[in-house]
Scaffold this motif. Structure first.
Motif, short mmCIF file in Angstrom:
data_model
loop_
_atom_site.label_atom_id
_atom_site.label_comp_id
_atom_site.label_asym_id
_atom_site.label_seq_id
_atom_site.Cartn_x
_atom_site.Cartn_y
_atom_site.Cartn_z
N THR A 55 -5.35 10.84 -4.45
CA THR A 55 -6.70 10.57 -4.95
C THR A 55 -6.68 9.46 -6.00
OG1 THR A 55 -6.40 12.42 -6.50
CG2 THR A 55 -7.63 12.87 -4.47
N VAL A 96 -9.95 -1.57 2.62
CA VAL A 96 -9.81 -0.11 2.66
C VAL A 96 -11.04 0.51 3.31
CG1 VAL A 96 -9.60 1.99 1.27
CG2 VAL A 96 -8.29 -0.05 0.66
N VAL A 141 -12.67 4.18 4.43
CA VAL A 141 -12.55 5.62 4.16
C VAL A 141 -13.47 6.37 5.12
CG1 VAL A 141 -12.71 7.43 2.42
CG2 VAL A 141 -12.11 5.09 1.74
N ARG A 175 1.83 3.96 -3.33
CA ARG A 175 1.62 5.40 -3.22
C ARG A 175 2.87 6.17 -3.61
NH1 ARG A 175 1.36 9.81 -4.00
NH2 ARG A 175 0.93 11.55 -2.63
N LEU A 198 -5.72 11.45 3.07
CA LEU A 198 -5.91 11.67 1.63
C LEU A 198 -5.38 13.05 1.28
CD1 LEU A 198 -7.08 10.76 -1.11
CD2 LEU A 198 -9.23 11.86 -0.42
N CYS A 242 0.83 -1.20 0.00
CA CYS A 242 0.00 0.00 0.00
C CYS A 242 0.86 1.25 0.00
CB CYS A 242 -0.89 0.00 1.24
SG CYS A 242 -2.19 1.21 1.20
N TRP A 285 -4.62 6.86 -6.09
CA TRP A 285 -4.52 5.58 -5.39
C TRP A 285 -5.86 5.18 -4.79
CZ3 TRP A 285 -5.59 3.61 -0.68
CH2 TRP A 285 -5.09 2.34 -0.40
N LEU A 286 -6.50 6.11 -4.12
CA LEU A 286 -7.76 5.76 -3.46
C LEU A 286 -8.82 5.37 -4.47
CD1 LEU A 286 -9.37 5.49 -0.89
CD2 LEU A 286 -9.93 7.93 -1.04
N LEU A 336 -10.83 1.68 -4.09
CA LEU A 336 -12.07 1.81 -3.33
C LEU A 336 -12.81 0.49 -3.17
CD1 LEU A 336 -13.75 5.17 -4.46
CD2 LEU A 336 -12.90 4.58 -2.19
N VAL A 353 -8.17 5.24 5.45
CA VAL A 353 -7.87 6.49 4.75
C VAL A 353 -8.80 7.58 5.28
CG1 VAL A 353 -7.76 7.67 2.52
CG2 VAL A 353 -7.12 5.25 2.68
N TRP A 384 -10.65 15.73 -4.65
CA TRP A 384 -11.43 14.63 -5.23
C TRP A 384 -12.53 15.16 -6.15
CZ3 TRP A 384 -10.90 9.28 -4.60
CH2 TRP A 384 -11.98 8.50 -5.03
#
Length: 309
Positions: free
Chosen positions: A32, A44, A46, A11, A148, A7, A34-35, A39, A120, A155
């Motif tokens: 953003t 993960v 958030v 990044r 984030l 992870c 990576w996330l 998702l 996250v 985002w």
């Protein structure tokens, strides 16, 4: 499932000019990109950590329910955290204070967090709401939380997917708190640091607040005697909301010559100071202490020394 090592490594390969280049702990920050790509991974988690609505034209925070803002639009799959209600000691006369270990663990379990989770954190507004939750998780022994970069504003600007509603709960998690008292400072520790050349106490407040010229004075204006100023807001790009590149972050603290020193950070209520603690940790400074009650306690106590100017 994303491994903890992969992870962070993934990044760090995202960009050649972001703030994680050359830092000891790049896994504390995710992009953003990576996330968005991860998702769907069930490991993960958030969380939107925004707890007070944004200031307009320099006015104080508006004490409004930001859960409604979350419901109007958030990152898909995210859950909402009310820092005061969910992750603070609600019996304390100061706001946003450290909760009991068992209460924090119960909240994390209700949110589904477990030992193999990759958490996250983001804010829709000032980034230190996310870093405050990062600090709480770290204090209670959880090392796999990241912030984030750029938060929800970045985002949205990038046109990424947005979900409405109050979020979808996860199955109950398992969380065993392990308090790291070496990350926590109380008034006794802060008072003992005054005049000690081996300790640097840093205020994360705006320069005018640090000088005592304006802002919420929490009873008395100014700063803890002998403290230095590295404003939390100065750690971010004012337009994008992302953290500054690593060389510029290092430069923000360079004049303090922190190598080999113990560091204590504070602000008004222990929230903005978590951004300073986050950046220093990412840059490799060990065991930064956060004065949890900060000026909400210190400024109200007439026997504790303050300075202005």
């Amino acid at each position: 499932m994303i491994s903890r090592i992969h992870c962070g490594a993934k990044r760090s390969q995202m960009s050649k000019d972001d703030c994680t280049i050359g830092v000891p702990h790049p896994d504390l920050l995710v992009s953003t990109e990576w996330l968005d790509a991860n998702l769907s991974d069930p490991a993960v988690f958030v969380f939107d950590c925004t707890s007070l609505s944004v200031r307009k034209d320099g006015a104080p925070y508006r004490n409004e329910a930001t859960s409604a803002v979350f419901a109007a639009g958030h990152i898909p799959g995210a859950q909402y955290i009310d820092i005061q209600k969910d992750l603070s000691d609600n019996t304390h006369h100061c706001r946003f204070m450290l909760p009991r270990a068992e209460d924090f663990a119960a909240s994390m379990e209700r949110l589904g967090v477990h030992p193999n989770a990759r958490v996250v954190l983001y804010s829709t507004e000032d980034p230190w709401w996310a870093t405050r939750v990062w600090w709480l998780l770290r204090f209670f022994g959880f090392d796999y939380a990241a912030v984030l970069d750029g938060g929800f504003l970045k985002w949205k600007r990038e046109g990424r997917r947005i979900e409405t509603g109050f979020g979808h709960p996860r199955p109950k998690g398992a969380f065993i708190p392990r308090q790291r008292m070496e990350l926590f400072a109380d008034r006794r520790i802060v008072a003992a640091a005054i005049g000690d050349p081996a300790v640097c106490t840093i205020s994360a407040r705006a320069p005018s607040h640090f000088a005592g010229r304006d802002g919420n004075d929490y009873g008395r204006p100014g700063r803890i005697a002998g403290s230095q100023n590295v404003p939390a807001a100065a750690l971010f790009d004012s337009e994008s909301g992302t953290f500054l590149p690593s060389d510029r972050l290092r430069a923000k603290f360079a004049h303090l010559a922190l190598e080999g020193k113990r560091v204590i950070v504070y602000c008004g209520q222990g929230v903005a100071a978590s951004a300073d603690a986050f950046v220093l940790t990412m840059l490799g400074h060990p065991d930064v202490l956060l004065y949890d009650a900060s000026l909400s306690e210190w400024a109200a106590a007439a026997d504790l020394p303050m300075e202005v100017g």
